[in-house]
Design a protein around this motif. Structure first.
Motif, PDB file in Angstrom:
ATOM      1  N   PHE A  64       0.823  -1.210   0.000  1.00 15.48           N
ATOM      2  CA  PHE A  64       0.000   0.000   0.000  1.00 15.48           C
ATOM      3  C   PHE A  64       0.857   1.261   0.000  1.00 15.48           C
ATOM      4  CE2 PHE A  64      -2.192   3.378   2.404  1.00 15.48           C
ATOM      5  CZ  PHE A  64      -3.293   3.562   1.575  1.00 15.48           C
ATOM      6  N   PHE A 119       0.342   4.156  -2.669  1.00 16.34           N
ATOM      7  CA  PHE A 119      -0.168   5.494  -2.346  1.00 16.34           C
ATOM      8  C   PHE A 119       0.857   6.591  -2.627  1.00 16.34           C
ATOM      9  CE2 PHE A 119      -1.728   9.128  -0.033  1.00 16.34           C
ATOM     10  CZ  PHE A 119      -3.036   9.153  -0.482  1.00 16.34           C
ATOM     11  N   LEU A 169       4.366   7.622   5.345  1.00 13.16           N
ATOM     12  CA  LEU A 169       3.628   6.374   5.595  1.00 13.16           C
ATOM     13  C   LEU A 169       4.494   5.370   6.351  1.00 13.16           C
ATOM     14  CD1 LEU A 169       1.868   6.273   2.126  1.00 13.16           C
ATOM     15  CD2 LEU A 169       0.636   6.212   4.299  1.00 13.16           C
ATOM     16  N   ILE A 226      -0.328  12.834  11.577  1.00  9.92           N
ATOM     17  CA  ILE A 226      -1.259  12.585  10.472  1.00  9.92           C
ATOM     18  C   ILE A 226      -1.926  13.885  10.024  1.00  9.92           C
ATOM     19  CG2 ILE A 226      -3.481  11.501   9.907  1.00  9.92           C
ATOM     20  CD1 ILE A 226      -2.605   9.002  11.357  1.00  9.92           C
ATOM     21  N   SER A 285      -1.188  15.626   6.314  1.00 12.31           N
ATOM     22  CA  SER A 285      -2.254  15.804   5.316  1.00 12.31           C
ATOM     23  C   SER A 285      -2.408  17.296   4.983  1.00 12.31           C
ATOM     24  CB  SER A 285      -3.560  15.143   5.749  1.00 12.31           C
ATOM     25  OG  SER A 285      -3.936  15.548   7.017  1.00 12.31           O
ATOM     26  N   ARG A 293      -1.899  19.086   1.211  1.00 13.65           N
ATOM     27  CA  ARG A 293      -2.755  20.137   0.635  1.00 13.65           C
ATOM     28  C   ARG A 293      -1.904  21.322   0.166  1.00 13.65           C
ATOM     29  NH1 ARG A 293      -8.808  21.661   2.292  1.00 13.65           N
ATOM     30  NH2 ARG A 293      -9.014  23.365   0.833  1.00 13.65           N
ATOM     31  N   ALA A 308      -8.741  19.362  -2.018  1.00 17.16           N
ATOM     32  CA  ALA A 308      -9.351  18.997  -0.732  1.00 17.16           C
ATOM     33  C   ALA A 308      -9.606  17.493  -0.663  1.00 17.16           C
ATOM     34  CB  ALA A 308     -10.644  19.779  -0.524  1.00 17.16           C
ATOM     35  N   PHE A 331      -7.968  15.063  -2.262  1.00 13.39           N
ATOM     36  CA  PHE A 331      -6.759  14.242  -2.164  1.00 13.39           C
ATOM     37  C   PHE A 331      -6.039  14.429  -0.829  1.00 13.39           C
ATOM     38  CE2 PHE A 331      -2.554  12.554  -2.883  1.00 13.39           C
ATOM     39  CZ  PHE A 331      -2.888  11.312  -3.424  1.00 13.39           C
ATOM     40  N   SER A 332      -6.136  15.616  -0.229  1.00 14.87           N
ATOM     41  CA  SER A 332      -5.489  15.748   1.085  1.00 14.87           C
ATOM     42  C   SER A 332      -6.276  14.954   2.140  1.00 14.87           C
ATOM     43  CB  SER A 332      -5.274  17.213   1.466  1.00 14.87           C
ATOM     44  OG  SER A 332      -6.442  17.943   1.367  1.00 14.87           O
ATOM     45  N   MET A 363      -7.730  12.126   1.352  1.00 14.31           N
ATOM     46  CA  MET A 363      -7.285  10.756   1.065  1.00 14.31           C
ATOM     47  C   MET A 363      -5.930  10.470   1.718  1.00 14.31           C
ATOM     48  SD  MET A 363      -8.477  10.294  -2.933  1.00 14.31           S
ATOM     49  CE  MET A 363      -7.920   8.579  -3.104  1.00 14.31           C
ATOM     50  N   THR A 364      -5.054  11.465   1.730  1.00 16.44           N
ATOM     51  CA  THR A 364      -3.751  11.264   2.376  1.00 16.44           C
ATOM     52  C   THR A 364      -3.932  11.005   3.866  1.00 16.44           C
ATOM     53  OG1 THR A 364      -2.674  12.660   0.746  1.00 16.44           O
ATOM     54  CG2 THR A 364      -1.505  12.338   2.829  1.00 16.44           C
ATOM     55  N   ARG A 365      -4.868  11.741   4.462  1.00 15.04           N
ATOM     56  CA  ARG A 365      -5.142  11.521   5.881  1.00 15.04           C
ATOM     57  C   ARG A 365      -5.669  10.103   6.125  1.00 15.04           C
ATOM     58  NH1 ARG A 365      -7.051  15.857  10.278  1.00 15.04           N
ATOM     59  NH2 ARG A 365      -7.263  14.377  11.973  1.00 15.04           N
ATOM     60  N   ALA A 375      -5.144   7.538   4.198  1.00 15.77           N
ATOM     61  CA  ALA A 375      -4.051   6.593   3.903  1.00 15.77           C
ATOM     62  C   ALA A 375      -3.148   6.419   5.125  1.00 15.77           C
ATOM     63  CB  ALA A 375      -3.228   7.091   2.715  1.00 15.77           C
ATOM     64  N   LEU A 376      -2.855   7.520   5.813  1.00 14.50           N
ATOM     65  CA  LEU A 376      -2.005   7.440   7.004  1.00 14.50           C
ATOM     66  C   LEU A 376      -2.723   6.707   8.137  1.00 14.50           C
ATOM     67  CD1 LEU A 376      -0.547  11.033   6.685  1.00 14.50           C
ATOM     68  CD2 LEU A 376       0.872   8.972   6.809  1.00 14.50           C
ATOM     69  N   CYS A 377      -4.017   6.983   8.313  1.00 16.66           N
ATOM     70  CA  CYS A 377      -4.817   6.253   9.319  1.00 16.66           C
ATOM     71  C   CYS A 377      -4.840   4.756   9.008  1.00 16.66           C
ATOM     72  CB  CYS A 377      -6.262   6.755   9.328  1.00 16.66           C
ATOM     73  SG  CYS A 377      -6.486   8.352  10.120  1.00 16.66           S
ATOM     74  N   ALA A 378      -4.943   4.429   7.721  1.00 20.80           N
ATOM     75  CA  ALA A 378      -5.012   3.032   7.294  1.00 20.80           C
ATOM     76  C   ALA A 378      -3.683   2.321   7.551  1.00 20.80           C
ATOM     77  CB  ALA A 378      -5.375   2.955   5.812  1.00 20.80           C
ATOM     78  N   GLU A 379      -2.594   3.000   7.210  1.00 25.08           N
ATOM     79  CA  GLU A 379      -1.284   2.377   7.388  1.00 25.08           C
ATOM     80  C   GLU A 379      -0.966   2.190   8.865  1.00 25.08           C
ATOM     81  OE1 GLU A 379       0.216   1.135   4.843  1.00 25.08           O
ATOM     82  OE2 GLU A 379       1.793   0.291   6.098  1.00 25.08           O
ATOM     83  N   GLN A 380      -1.369   3.167   9.668  1.00 25.03           N
ATOM     84  CA  GLN A 380      -1.190   3.086  11.123  1.00 25.03           C
ATOM     85  C   GLN A 380      -1.845   1.825  11.694  1.00 25.03           C
ATOM     86  OE1 GLN A 380      -3.671   5.831  13.311  1.00 25.03           O
ATOM     87  NE2 GLN A 380      -1.934   6.594  14.503  1.00 25.03           N
TER      88      GLN A 380
END
Lengths: 96, 96, 96, 96
Positions: free
Chosen positions: A37, A41, B49, C38, C42, C46, D39, D41-42, D44-46, D48-53
């Motif tokens: 991932f 990403f 990440l 995080i 993010s 932006r 807005a 994609f930023s 989505m980045t947040r 993505a970081l929550c998901a990886e965590q």
């Protein structure tokens, strides 16, 4: 002009220079596989920056290490030069 | 345990396996140059990440295509195993 | 023209409309604090997209939940209209 | 344990605390609209970081300012506690 819809002949000709992409439902489509991932990403972030730079954005989806990108020009009602330019920039961003 | 402060000997030994990094003011430091901002920031996203995955975060700065990363373990009062692990993950993320 | 160096009077006038920023060493500077890494990263994503959109990029650093941004126009030899425009876009991106 | 598949009753109970999400084809689904691509994609980045965590990743798609997220636990063969935890973290990341 970038927004003009390309003819079928133009699309065929331009596609020859664009390895990895195919035409599906009138859109330029390519699927990518990454190690994990994190790699997927960070590639997406690179594509997002390329897209914002050109003000031309993909339709795309991501499931873990796979990313599928679809390109079309809504204002042209089909494929335009801008789709092929973004696709070439995306190809240049793929880690070798 | 990852958080224990490494001795000077341990730091020297671990550094030998870590190309590109040096010790400055007790921190692990490496500077990176990329083709442009887009390449630099997508690399940073990958590092972000990796950092979040490990809950261990860099001190870093970016100016256009250059990124400088400094690693230390505040809770250990110096360098710990976690800094070397993150540095190795960052090295693995550098596009070749 | 965006790249022209602003006079001291112009900088003072423009700064009044830009809450949170100060002038340090001839650069526009603002420090931001977030809840955690995080949220900080993010926000940085932006800002990176806003910067790429304008082809005008920040000098910035991040340590965990803090981000410091410095803006200047190297080609103008000081502050230009582009710095104030990017600073305003960054202010608009701060979560309230 | 986080990976256990939740029963239908558990899913219903947990869903009541999770505004904005619905169950479609056995997955937790929510669609988001943002001001623009930056807005989206930023955000989505947040995510993505929550998901990886959490080492638990979404199935998601983005078209310009819209993001649709689908959550499921493949190893559990349905929805698990981890999906509801990630969904709650995503809700907390939505700009108000």
């Amino acid at each position: 002009m970038g927004q003009a819809r390309l003819t079928e002949e133009e699309v065929s000709a331009r596609s020859r220079d664009l390895p990895g992409w195919s035409i599906e439902d009138g859109k330029l489509v390519r699927a990518f596989q990454f190690e994990d991932f994190i790699a997927a990403f960070s590639f997406m972030t690179r594509v997002a920056l390329c897209a914002e730079q050109r003000n031309h954005h993909p339709e795309w989806e991501n499931v873990y290490n796979s990313v599928t990108i679809r390109l079309t020009s809504h204002d042209a009602g089909g494929l335009s030069e801008r789709d092929f330019e973004l696709a070439a920039a995306i190809n240049a961003a793929v880690p070798s």
